[in-house]
Design a protein around this motif. Structure first.
Motif: not given
Length: 501
Positions: A498-501, A350-355, A408-410, A143-149
């Motif tokens: 939105p369905q995506t994060p 794909l999760v950032t596009r499809l959710g 987990q991402t969502l 959670q700390q190391l990464f952001q976004g896609k």
């Protein structure tokens, strides 16, 4: 997205999490060290299952003791997750990694050398504590190391690793028994942890980054909340962990659920009072104000009530019903491991596009695969059952990989980074509770059918029925997961989110 109040404004709240300034290569190196720690802990959830007949033969352990050797690990794992996640958010995750790994090393040695069933059981309980210390730090660090896609990709690879560890565990356990023999092969299951853990300790000590600025404030762990929380989890999980399906199971164990419910009520009341006094509670209930987190936890709980039970029932059917050796029974999960690893990586991208629809499709696909596996077990000739079940399980693995990492991402998408370890540990706790309940229900149905029908039908017919009834419970839990996913989709559309994060 809900505007949940931040705990950082409360009196005595711990300082905010430090931003980790690392190059991309250093970030990913730290990531893979952390994920390897998670893989070690998850492997020990599944690889011991195939060793139960060997442990019973070598140590003379009874049904309840055998159940607790597997499930006691889940219990202590779950008990420690939330306090350890809270501690990691306030202090050094690297230090907790090293503490947890060192304890995991010592307890693995104790398990490998255990001369009796009770000593093995105590060692497994301590090993679960070590696992519970480490796992929240993995999620908090990601959670700390990464952001976004990039975070989606990271959780995708994390899900792939967890999927491989969960599914490959029975194969590894069976291989160790084949190498060490029926009497002492189970000890190799724990011996193999020793060199692996030593390697990860060295890597963690040198390459994991510091995640916390120095603070002179006392660590706030809410000791009364920790005690009430521990009693709540124990009361809710123990009755299921003590369920073997044997006629000797004590029916009085279900009264523990009443005690657990009382402690849950007391815990909630205490946490609200503690928070009202301006202190930081063990679990900030405002994280559940985020629909994405709340529904993600429910999906995770029901999904993990189904998945580990699927592997246990399948290996039991293949060993006891078809008479296969542990190494061959364990190999049925290899296809699942490979397919879920591939689809977890795909799902993470794909999760950032499809959710959320991605998760719903994955659960639905796995549910169809469960129906196919039961059909293959019952209707295919015994000599073709292993191949048929393994092939269908591989298809289910591809579907299952679209669930773990995207969910987990969502689930954590709307959670502040400073609460990442805690929120992740609550999510992991839901998985452990789901595993305990789902495994207990499935095993109770499986073994009670065996006890009821033994001597009245052929052995294969008895195990056909036992597998069918156990897998019905798996299908019900997956159906619940699917319902939550569909409700979450409908709720997002109704709120215009939105369905995506």
């Amino acid at each position: 997205m809900s505007d949940a109040p931040s705990t950082q404004n409360r009196k005595g709240a711990h300082p905010p999490t430090q931003d980790i300034q690392l190059s991309p290569s250093h970030r990913w190196r730290a990531y893979w060290i952390a994920v390897s720690v998670a893989a070690l802990t998850i492997l020990d959830l599944s690889k011991v299952n195939v060793a139960l007949p060997s442990i019973e033969s070598a140590l003379g352990a009874g049904p309840t003791e055998l159940q607790l050797i597997v499930s006691g690990y889940i219990l202590t794992f779950g008990l420690v997750l939330v306090p350890a996640g809270r501690l990691g958010d306030q202090r050094s995750r690297r230090a907790l990694f090293l503490i947890g790994l060192s304890l995991f090393l010592v307890t693995s040695l104790a398990c490998a050398l255990a001369p009796t069933g009770p000593i093995l059981l105590v060692s497994r309980l301590a090993q679960g504590i070590a696992a519970g210390i480490q796992m929240p730090q993995v999620l908090g660090l990601i959670q700390q190391l990464f952001q976004g896609k990039e975070r989606g990709r990271a959780f995708g690879l994390f899900g792939a690793t967890i999927g491989i560890a969960t599914a490959f565990g029975p194969t590894l356990g069976g291989l160790m028994i084949a190498l060490g023999g029926d009497t002492d092969g189970w000890r190799l299951i724990f011996w193999i942890n020793v060199p692996l853990t030593l390697i990860v300790i060295v890597l963690a000590a040198f390459f994991l980054p510091s995640t916390r600025t120095k603070s002179h404030r006392k660590v706030q762990l809410d000791p009364v909340g920790v005690l009430l929380f521990g009693l709540s989890v124990a009361g809710l999980m123990l009755p299921f962990l003590l369920t073997t399906g044997s006629p000797d199971d004590n029916p009085a164990r279900w009264w523990l659920i009443v005690g657990g419910a009382v402690f849950v009520a007391a815990f909630i009341a205490w946490e609200r009072r503690y928070s009202a006094r301006g202190r930081v509670p063990l679990i900030p209930f405002e994280v559940f104000a985020h629909a994405s987190y709340r529904n993600g936890v429910l999906i995770s709980t029901t999904y993990f009530a189904a998945l580990p039970a699927t592997f246990i029932l399948t290996t039991l059917f293949l060993q006891s019903g078809l008479g296969l050796e542990p190494v061959f029974a364990g190999m049925v999960t290899i296809g699942f491991a490979i397919a879920s690893a591939i689809s977890s990586w795909i799902g993470g991208n794909l999760v950032t596009r499809l959710g959320r629809p991605l998760v719903v499709w994955g659960v639905a696909g796995l549910l169809v695969s469960i129906v196919g596996m039961v059909s293959a077990a019952i209707f295919l000739p015994p000599e073709w059952a292993l191949l048929g079940m393994g092939s269908i399980l591989a298809v289910g693995g591809f579907a299952g990989g679209l669930v773990i990492s995207p969910n987990q991402t969502l689930m954590l998408a709307d959670i502040p980074v400073a609460q990442g370890g805690l929120a992740g540990s609550v999510g992991q706790l839901s998985q452990r509770i789901g595993t305990a309940i789902g495994t207990a229900v499935a095993l109770a149905l499986f073994y009670s059918t065996v006890y009821a029908e033994q001597g009245t039908r052929t052995t294969l017919d008895v195990y056909h029925d036992a597998y069918l009834y156990g897998m019905i419970s798996v299908a019900i839990f997956l159906a619940l997961s699917l319902i939550v996913g569909v409700v979450d989709l409908a709720g997002r559309r109704h709120r215009g989110e939105p369905q995506t994060p």
